[in-house]
Design an enzyme around this catalytic site. Sequence first.
Site, short mmCIF file in Angstrom:
data_model
loop_
_atom_site.label_atom_id
_atom_site.label_comp_id
_atom_site.label_asym_id
_atom_site.label_seq_id
_atom_site.Cartn_x
_atom_site.Cartn_y
_atom_site.Cartn_z
N HIS A 255 -6.78 -6.52 -1.49
CA HIS A 255 -5.71 -5.55 -1.24
C HIS A 255 -4.82 -5.97 -0.07
CE1 HIS A 255 -3.89 -1.54 -1.33
NE2 HIS A 255 -4.07 -1.46 -0.02
N ASP B 195 0.84 -1.18 0.00
CA ASP B 195 0.00 0.00 0.00
C ASP B 195 0.90 1.25 0.00
OD1 ASP B 195 -2.96 1.00 0.46
OD2 ASP B 195 -1.79 2.00 2.01
N TYR C 285 -1.87 11.46 2.21
CA TYR C 285 -2.71 11.66 1.02
C TYR C 285 -2.70 13.12 0.58
CZ TYR C 285 -4.60 6.95 1.61
OH TYR C 285 -4.75 5.59 1.71
#
Length: 282
Positions: A262, A100, A207
């Site tokens: 994921h 990730d 982010y």
Amino acid sequence: METTFFQNGNVRLHAVAAGPQDAPVVILLHGFPEFWYGWRKQIESLAAAGFRVIVPDQRGYNLSSKPSGVAAYALTELASDVIAIADQLAQKKIFLVGHDWGAAVAWTAALLHPQRIAKLTVLNVPHPSVMRKFLSAHPRQILRSWYVFFFQLPWLPEAFFSAFNFGLASRALLRSSRSGTFSPEDLAQYRAAWSHPGALTAMINWYRALFRTRIKFPDKTVRVPTRILWGERDAFLLPEMAQESLRYCTSAELFTFASATHWLQHEEPARISELLIDFFRA
């Protein structure tokens, strides 16, 4: 497992370590919204195979420093943490693994510091150029990445994430993974990590920094041996991104898992450990 700390300027990084002190070093980088605990199923296997395993809480997470401001979470800064760990371990080259966001950091470290990475393994995140292309031009990927845009807002993402004792965040982990992947005990560990003062804003700032700080790589080609591992039932990232990433590597191979999501290292722990050990021993 041992507890240890590393320093990169004013940033103090907590890590767990295992394996022989004088062995080749493997650094495992977790993603969002995890911490070192996300690699717990691989640590013992790698250490038993003769590697020195270092698993940091990346900056902003759990027991590591949480510097203020979005700029502190630019990928160049995050990659510099990896190199600082290697320096303090007196390692000219390391084996680097990321999942990730940890994979994004690992790709960046391999592009900016190729002379320091012996081999690279990434789980379920594509090469940065592929990510940028798909986020700007592929509607299906843009739709899957809705939360990336939501996280650009001030304070609201933190409120959303922490609501109902992190219930929404916990539910997101459960819904995006295979049944039984995350136990109630696991979720309790994550809630404790998310509860550290400043942690949520720091985690989400990764982010925010993605959109506010753009890296110009001197070379977009990864020139270290690379292994890409990909769960094809990823709810967040399209599987074709994995194949596309091979084009940006001089020496790379792709292993896909048709029934995995994921959260690949959680769902296929033995096979992931095996693929890491085989690759790093070769």
